[in-house]
Design a protein around this motif. Structure first.
Motif, short mmCIF file in Angstrom:
data_model
loop_
_atom_site.label_atom_id
_atom_site.label_comp_id
_atom_site.label_asym_id
_atom_site.label_seq_id
_atom_site.Cartn_x
_atom_site.Cartn_y
_atom_site.Cartn_z
N GLN A 82 35.51 17.92 36.32
CA GLN A 82 35.64 16.58 36.91
C GLN A 82 36.74 15.78 36.20
O GLN A 82 37.53 15.09 36.85
N ASP A 111 40.02 14.31 37.92
CA ASP A 111 40.37 12.89 37.81
C ASP A 111 41.79 12.70 37.27
O ASP A 111 42.56 11.86 37.77
N ARG A 112 42.15 13.48 36.25
CA ARG A 112 43.51 13.40 35.69
C ARG A 112 44.55 13.79 36.74
O ARG A 112 45.59 13.14 36.87
#
Length: 105
Positions: A89, A93-94
């Motif tokens: 996750q 997200d990055r």
């Protein structure tokens, strides 16, 4: 049934001879039906009730140990899976943030 035979074999080791285990090992032979093995177990238990009780207690203890190990392994696997999901996750997200920054420029 196999557990009983394993316990009987362990109990019949050189350290301490257990009459119930000796009875099982002396009377259970290859080719016996499951029902015949049950009858031998019942007869040996009736003949040596104290030794039978000790064998059952040993099985109960070993079962508790196996369950505790299973629970510990399951908890470790769950922690590992959660850590992997968290890392995945964070990576997603990055990547999403990087993509937004690239579009903004």
């Amino acid at each position: 049934m196999l557990n009983v035979l394993i316990i009987a074999a362990l109990a019949a080791g050189p350290a301490a001879s257990a009459p119930y285990a000796d009875c099982l090992l002396g009377n259970i032979q290859p080719g016996l039906t499951d029902r015949a093995v049950q009858l031998v177990q019942q007869a040996c238990a009736a003949k040596y009730p104290d030794s039978f009780a000790a064998a059952i207690e040993l099985e109960r203890q070993q079962s508790s140990q196996r369950q505790a190990q299973f629970d510990a392994d399951r908890a470790a696997a769950l922690r590992s899976a959660n850590a992997a999901a968290t890392a995945a996750q964070a990576a997603a997200d990055r990547e999403a943030a990087r993509a937004r920054n690239a579009q903004a420029k």
